[in-house]
Design a protein around this motif. Sequence first.
Motif, PDB file in Angstrom:
ATOM      1  N   CYS A  54      30.821  79.323  21.602  1.00 25.67           N
ATOM      2  CA  CYS A  54      30.160  79.838  20.416  1.00 25.67           C
ATOM      3  C   CYS A  54      28.796  80.367  20.843  1.00 25.67           C
ATOM      4  CB  CYS A  54      30.024  78.726  19.379  1.00 25.67           C
ATOM      5  SG  CYS A  54      29.490  79.308  17.760  1.00 25.67           S
ATOM      6  N   VAL A  55      28.531  81.627  20.504  1.00 19.16           N
ATOM      7  CA  VAL A  55      27.313  82.281  20.975  1.00 19.16           C
ATOM      8  C   VAL A  55      26.588  82.980  19.823  1.00 19.16           C
ATOM      9  CG1 VAL A  55      28.153  82.620  23.326  1.00 19.16           C
ATOM     10  CG2 VAL A  55      28.600  84.362  21.597  1.00 19.16           C
ATOM     11  N   PRO A  56      25.249  83.028  19.911  1.00 23.26           N
ATOM     12  CA  PRO A  56      24.496  83.793  18.923  1.00 23.26           C
ATOM     13  C   PRO A  56      24.435  85.264  19.347  1.00 23.26           C
ATOM     14  CG  PRO A  56      22.979  82.637  20.363  1.00 23.26           C
ATOM     15  CD  PRO A  56      24.371  82.250  20.787  1.00 23.26           C
ATOM     16  N   VAL A  57      24.710  86.143  18.412  1.00 23.00           N
ATOM     17  CA  VAL A  57      24.546  87.583  18.619  1.00 23.00           C
ATOM     18  C   VAL A  57      23.700  88.118  17.470  1.00 23.00           C
ATOM     19  CG1 VAL A  57      26.690  87.855  19.936  1.00 23.00           C
ATOM     20  CG2 VAL A  57      26.741  88.131  17.492  1.00 23.00           C
ATOM     21  N   ALA A  58      23.436  89.395  17.449  1.00 23.87           N
ATOM     22  CA  ALA A  58      22.542  89.978  16.440  1.00 23.87           C
ATOM     23  C   ALA A  58      22.962  89.668  15.002  1.00 23.87           C
ATOM     24  CB  ALA A  58      22.445  91.488  16.640  1.00 23.87           C
ATOM     25  N   ASP A  59      24.262  89.574  14.749  1.00 23.70           N
ATOM     26  CA  ASP A  59      24.766  89.355  13.387  1.00 23.70           C
ATOM     27  C   ASP A  59      25.010  87.896  13.040  1.00 23.70           C
ATOM     28  OD1 ASP A  59      24.743  92.110  12.996  1.00 23.70           O
ATOM     29  OD2 ASP A  59      26.811  92.336  13.672  1.00 23.70           O
ATOM     30  N   GLY A  60      24.626  86.966  13.892  1.00 22.35           N
ATOM     31  CA  GLY A  60      24.835  85.545  13.638  1.00 22.35           C
ATOM     32  C   GLY A  60      25.560  84.882  14.793  1.00 22.35           C
ATOM     33  N   TRP A  61      26.183  83.747  14.514  1.00 20.94           N
ATOM     34  CA  TRP A  61      26.932  83.002  15.533  1.00 20.94           C
ATOM     35  C   TRP A  61      28.396  83.414  15.488  1.00 20.94           C
ATOM     36  CZ3 TRP A  61      25.248  79.308  19.066  1.00 20.94           C
ATOM     37  CH2 TRP A  61      23.894  78.983  18.983  1.00 20.94           C
ATOM     38  N   PHE A  62      28.994  83.542  16.692  1.00 26.81           N
ATOM     39  CA  PHE A  62      30.388  83.957  16.800  1.00 26.81           C
ATOM     40  C   PHE A  62      31.118  83.111  17.828  1.00 26.81           C
ATOM     41  CE2 PHE A  62      28.623  87.509  14.676  1.00 26.81           C
ATOM     42  CZ  PHE A  62      29.653  88.107  13.984  1.00 26.81           C
ATOM     43  N   TYR A  63      32.405  82.861  17.549  1.00 26.28           N
ATOM     44  CA  TYR A  63      33.280  82.233  18.527  1.00 26.28           C
ATOM     45  C   TYR A  63      33.675  83.308  19.531  1.00 26.28           C
ATOM     46  CZ  TYR A  63      33.593  78.590  15.019  1.00 26.28           C
ATOM     47  OH  TYR A  63      33.295  77.608  14.099  1.00 26.28           O
ATOM     48  N   ARG A  64      33.824  82.897  20.807  1.00 23.76           N
ATOM     49  CA  ARG A  64      34.115  83.865  21.868  1.00 23.76           C
ATOM     50  C   ARG A  64      35.166  83.304  22.816  1.00 23.76           C
ATOM     51  NH1 ARG A  64      29.241  85.327  25.796  1.00 23.76           N
ATOM     52  NH2 ARG A  64      29.578  83.134  26.286  1.00 23.76           N
ATOM     53  N   TRP A  65      36.159  84.137  23.144  1.00 23.02           N
ATOM     54  CA  TRP A  65      37.181  83.788  24.116  1.00 23.02           C
ATOM     55  C   TRP A  65      36.556  83.618  25.487  1.00 23.02           C
ATOM     56  CZ3 TRP A  65      41.695  82.498  22.191  1.00 23.02           C
ATOM     57  CH2 TRP A  65      42.184  83.122  21.047  1.00 23.02           C
ATOM     58  N   SER A  66      37.281  82.979  26.396  1.00 23.15           N
ATOM     59  CA  SER A  66      36.792  82.769  27.758  1.00 23.15           C
ATOM     60  C   SER A  66      36.559  84.089  28.490  1.00 23.15           C
ATOM     61  CB  SER A  66      37.779  81.904  28.548  1.00 23.15           C
ATOM     62  OG  SER A  66      39.039  82.547  28.616  1.00 23.15           O
TER      63      SER A  66
END
Length: 92
Positions: A54-66
């Motif tokens: 789970c990472v923060p990006v400009a639009d908020g927090w997002f789940y991310r694949w490996s």
Amino acid sequence: MSATPREHTRTYYLGKLAAELEQRGLVAALRRYPLVLRISDPQRTAMLAETVDCVPVADGWFYRWSWGELVGSADDPVLAAERIVHVLTARQ
């Protein structure tokens, strides 16, 4: 050493996703270093396991694949869990 607010946020969102995945019959284990969910289907081989962080990006927090592609918004763990289930079950 205490956890940072960012680590607490990441843990919170990964916990919400883990709960959704477990409701769908998957196993989601939180790994601490690096902080990720290891997801597998107990009905299938462990070789079909995947990790999601789970990472923060400009639009908020997002789940991310490996592999770096975003799964979905951390504000919608239900939709993210459905996408993960779809990918894991498509790998038969």
